[in-house]
Scaffold this active site. Structure first.
Site, short mmCIF file in Angstrom:
data_model
loop_
_atom_site.label_atom_id
_atom_site.label_comp_id
_atom_site.label_asym_id
_atom_site.label_seq_id
_atom_site.Cartn_x
_atom_site.Cartn_y
_atom_site.Cartn_z
N ASN A 80 3.27 -10.77 -4.03
CA ASN A 80 2.56 -10.07 -5.10
C ASN A 80 3.27 -10.19 -6.44
O ASN A 80 2.99 -9.43 -7.36
CB ASN A 80 2.42 -8.59 -4.74
CG ASN A 80 1.50 -8.35 -3.56
OD1 ASN A 80 0.55 -9.11 -3.35
ND2 ASN A 80 1.78 -7.33 -2.79
N HIS A 83 -6.45 2.31 -1.01
CA HIS A 83 -5.22 2.05 -0.27
C HIS A 83 -4.94 3.13 0.76
O HIS A 83 -5.34 4.28 0.62
CB HIS A 83 -4.05 1.95 -1.27
CG HIS A 83 -2.78 1.45 -0.65
ND1 HIS A 83 -1.79 2.30 -0.22
CD2 HIS A 83 -2.35 0.19 -0.41
CE1 HIS A 83 -0.78 1.59 0.25
NE2 HIS A 83 -1.09 0.31 0.16
N GLU A 101 -9.30 2.42 -6.96
CA GLU A 101 -8.31 1.42 -7.41
C GLU A 101 -8.92 0.63 -8.55
O GLU A 101 -10.14 0.45 -8.62
CB GLU A 101 -7.91 0.50 -6.26
CG GLU A 101 -7.20 1.22 -5.13
CD GLU A 101 -6.62 0.26 -4.11
OE1 GLU A 101 -5.99 -0.74 -4.52
OE2 GLU A 101 -6.78 0.50 -2.90
N SER A 142 -6.90 -4.59 -3.35
CA SER A 142 -5.84 -5.52 -2.96
C SER A 142 -6.28 -6.59 -1.97
O SER A 142 -5.67 -7.65 -1.91
CB SER A 142 -4.66 -4.76 -2.38
OG SER A 142 -5.05 -4.02 -1.23
N ASP A 200 -5.70 4.02 -9.40
CA ASP A 200 -4.49 3.35 -8.92
C ASP A 200 -4.61 1.89 -9.36
O ASP A 200 -5.43 1.14 -8.83
CB ASP A 200 -4.41 3.46 -7.40
CG ASP A 200 -3.20 2.72 -6.82
OD1 ASP A 200 -2.59 1.90 -7.52
OD2 ASP A 200 -2.88 2.96 -5.64
N HIS A 242 -2.52 -3.38 -8.71
CA HIS A 242 -2.72 -4.82 -8.78
C HIS A 242 -3.33 -5.28 -10.10
O HIS A 242 -3.58 -6.48 -10.28
CB HIS A 242 -3.59 -5.29 -7.61
CG HIS A 242 -2.95 -5.09 -6.28
ND1 HIS A 242 -2.15 -6.04 -5.68
CD2 HIS A 242 -2.98 -4.03 -5.43
CE1 HIS A 242 -1.72 -5.58 -4.52
NE2 HIS A 242 -2.22 -4.36 -4.34
N LYS A 285 4.46 -5.29 -7.97
CA LYS A 285 3.57 -6.44 -8.13
C LYS A 285 3.94 -7.20 -9.41
O LYS A 285 4.91 -7.93 -9.44
CB LYS A 285 2.11 -6.01 -8.14
CG LYS A 285 1.55 -5.70 -6.76
CD LYS A 285 1.98 -4.36 -6.24
CE LYS A 285 1.40 -4.02 -4.88
NZ LYS A 285 1.88 -2.70 -4.40
#
Length: 389
Positions: free
Chosen positions: A53, A139, A180, A184, A209, A212, A241
């Site tokens: 990542n 997540h 998110e 992910s 969140d 990423h 990440k």
């Protein structure tokens, strides 16, 4: 009685492990050298790494290595205590101020991981009178915290605005919507602008969140919220990440930050991250802001990857460095990952329960440190191996 209890645990553990193995879902750890670079080493053999990542290529950056050494010289090793005792240093303050200024929030509060940051928010903020609405693909840290916190949690179909609206309570309960910024496993984006419009209808809160997205998307890498031109009530960014390190921060209003400092057990009772790490993260933030070329490179590599596979298989197009190849069965995904590994390409097969049944995949991730020849080697081998199936 004690004897039978101990035997019961043994049987329970053995049965769970056997069932996991029979389902082809057994996970294992491997000692890897240079797993933070585009070329890793396992058991003396080199592999091109398409599983990490480290999107911007900072994990092994000389600038960050130098910064960490400087931080060690200046602050020593560990922080020595929790932030509210003696573990909060000028390095932590500098990082929090820099993050808040860059991302446009009043305050930033540091945590040792994104997992703990997400749980800290939901455990401390939510009460049994509240409602928590989460995207189904959020997540595991968010889902677990939602299940364990006292609020009533409901999950809406992934990125389904109609379903989200239907779940809003008719009463005056406080509602926290959590999603998110970048998911992910699929690399797709949340429709943040539409979600915040829904939240505003009842003055509900939105939490994002952006593990990423931060560093990769938006102006100066400010993330998916900047790209969507929205400001959530709570923003979580993680440093494992694009920042190339580890840890996390919660961005929020001054009152919310003060509340978390008082009531978040993950913050109050955990040893603070090493100040040398915070010092290095400040340098990583500077590099992310400065080096637009890293994001440009990622975009170019992503277009190349998708173009070279588009005529051969169904490639999921994303705006992110996450490029999933949906294979289907867990066994087929594992076999493909293993065949690629035999030819010097390190990819990871992602299987249930991480992803839904029937959607096992090869999760390809790109780094700004990859070059175009390496991506072509990857796509060529993928085409060859898929042809063999």
């Amino acid at each position: 009685m004690t004897f039978f209890m101990k035997q019961g645990f043994k049987r329970k553990i053995r049965l769970a492990l056997e069932q996991r193995e029979e389902a082809g879902l057994t996970r294992s750890r491997l000692p890897i050298w240079h797993g933070n670079d585009v070329e890793l080493n396992h058991e003396g053999k080199k592999y091109l790494n398409f599983s990490g990542n480290d999107y911007l290529g900072l994990a092994n950056s000389p600038e960050l290595i130098t910064a960490w050494k400087q931080g060690l010289d200046k602050y020593g090793g560990g922080s020595g205590a929790s932030p509210l005792v003696t573990g909060y240093s000028p390095a932590h303050l500098e990082l929090e101020l820099k993050l808040a200024d860059w991302l446009g929030f009043d305050k930033a509060i540091l945590f040792n991981s994104g997992f703990s940051a997400n749980q800290a928010i939901l455990f401390s903020l939510m009460t049994k009178q509240d409602v928590l609405l989460q995207d189904k693909l959020n997540h595991a840290s968010l889902m677990e915290a939602g299940q364990l916190c006292p609020a009533t949690m409901k999950r809406f179909v992934h990125n389904d605005l109609k379903h989200l609206s239907q779940l809003l309570p008719s009463s005056e309960q406080d509602v926290l919507i959590v999603t998110e910024g970048v998911f992910s496993m699929d690399g797709d984006l949340s429709p943040l602008a539409d979600i915040i419009d829904i939240a505003k209808q009842r003055s509900d809160w939105l939490m994002v969140d952006d593990a990423h997205g931060c560093g990769v998307l938006g102006q100066q890498g400010r993330g998916s919220c900047d790209l969507a031109k929205v400001k959530p009530d709570i923003l979580v960014v993680t440093f494992g990440k694009a920042f190339g390190l580890s840890g996390a921060a919660v961005l929020c209003s001054e009152d919310c930050a003060d509340y978390l400092m008082q009531f978040s057990k993950h913050h109050v009772y955990s040893t603070a991250m090493p100040p040398a790490q915070a010092h290095t993260l400040s340098k990583a933030t500077d590099v992310i802001i400065r080096d637009e070329w890293r994001r440009d490179k990622l975009s170019e590599l992503g277009r190349q990857f998708e173009t070279e596979l588009s005529d051969y298989c169904d490639v999921t197009s994303t705006q992110t460095p996450i490029k999933p190849l949906i294979i289907g069965s867990s066994s087929a995904a594992v076999q493909l990952a293993e065949r690629l590994k035999q030819q010097g390409i390190w990819t990871t097969a992602i299987r249930p329960p991480t992803v839904p049944n029937g959607t096992a995949r090869i999760r390809v991730t790109l780094s700004a440190n990859h070059n175009f020849q390496q991506v072509t080697r990857l796509t060529t081998l993928i085409k060859q191996e898929l042809k063999r199936q």
